[in-house]
Design an enzyme around this catalytic site. Sequence first.
Site, PDB file in Angstrom:
ATOM      1  CD  GLU A  78      -3.098  -1.007   2.819  1.00  0.00           C
ATOM      2  OE1 GLU A  78      -2.666  -1.382   2.775  1.00  0.00           O
ATOM      3  OE2 GLU A  78      -4.105  -1.497   1.896  1.00  0.00           O
ATOM      4  CG  HIS A  97      -3.364   1.325   6.843  1.00  0.00           C
ATOM      5  ND1 HIS A  97      -4.441   1.756   6.894  1.00  0.00           N
ATOM      6  CD2 HIS A  97      -2.867   0.778   5.668  1.00  0.00           C
ATOM      7  CE1 HIS A  97      -5.363   0.766   6.058  1.00  0.00           C
ATOM      8  NE2 HIS A  97      -4.622   0.188   5.961  1.00  0.00           N
ATOM      9  CG  HIS A  99      -6.535  -2.956   8.887  1.00  0.00           C
ATOM     10  ND1 HIS A  99      -6.166  -4.030   8.512  1.00  0.00           N
ATOM     11  CD2 HIS A  99      -5.757  -2.100   7.681  1.00  0.00           C
ATOM     12  CE1 HIS A  99      -5.274  -3.918   6.821  1.00  0.00           C
ATOM     13  NE2 HIS A  99      -5.478  -2.333   7.127  1.00  0.00           N
ATOM     14  CE1 TYR A 124      -9.494  18.300  24.236  1.00  0.00           C
ATOM     15  CE2 TYR A 124     -11.506  16.672  24.801  1.00  0.00           C
ATOM     16  CZ  TYR A 124     -10.549  17.597  24.878  1.00  0.00           C
ATOM     17  OH  TYR A 124     -10.862  18.146  25.997  1.00  0.00           O
ATOM     18  CG  HIS A 164      -8.674  -1.043   3.733  1.00  0.00           C
ATOM     19  ND1 HIS A 164      -8.448  -1.551   2.638  1.00  0.00           N
ATOM     20  CD2 HIS A 164      -7.679  -1.256   4.945  1.00  0.00           C
ATOM     21  CE1 HIS A 164      -6.658  -1.274   2.680  1.00  0.00           C
ATOM     22  NE2 HIS A 164      -6.524  -2.116   4.397  1.00  0.00           N
TER      23      HIS A 164
END
Length: 207
Positions: A78, A97, A99, A124, A164
């Site tokens: 990715e 990135h 999950h 926030y 995702h």
Amino acid sequence: MDEALKSRMEDALWVAHSLFDRGKTTGSTANISFRYNGCIFISRTGSCFGRLTEQDFAVLKEKEGKAVTVSENRPSKEFPLHWMIYRNDPEVNAVIHTHSFYSVLWSCLKHENPDDVVPAYTPYLRMKAGKVKLVGYGEPGSPELFQAFSTRLETGGTYLLQNHGSVVTGKTMMEAFAKCEELEESIKVAWYLRNEPQDAVHRLPLK
């Protein structure tokens, strides 16, 4: 390794280990990168945040408008997401990135406004992450995902990839980490409040 690069690498490793140790990512599902001195350092394909070391980073340089690997390690599949972000925003120097659990749950829901998919129940989220954009679904590492992502790019963006996970950016690794943490906590709050009557929930004024 010079002192500035050593400091950036130490921050990246601390962030990766912290996220893994607290269950914010599992297995080899996440990737992390930072930019330094004309190069992008990104976790190699198949690496695990829990055991990440400086030897687990691939190094890429720009050559004739393309990113070319200049190390033995192969970058995460990715990497194109990271590459697009860096090319689009010269102030971004770190990308994470993951999950993480609640972000994945939230990314599976349908959302009315894809430009602002996480409600701000506390100040926030807006302060640290801004509005969160949804990116249409594409298989992980696929041209379809990269095409969908390219249409959603913005300066300093925070993103949910449909079904995702999340992608966050920062001027520094610690800024990206703060976004990542706040995004997951804000989505956790939103998840628990999602079925509450709207007149029973206080929401911040829209901006």
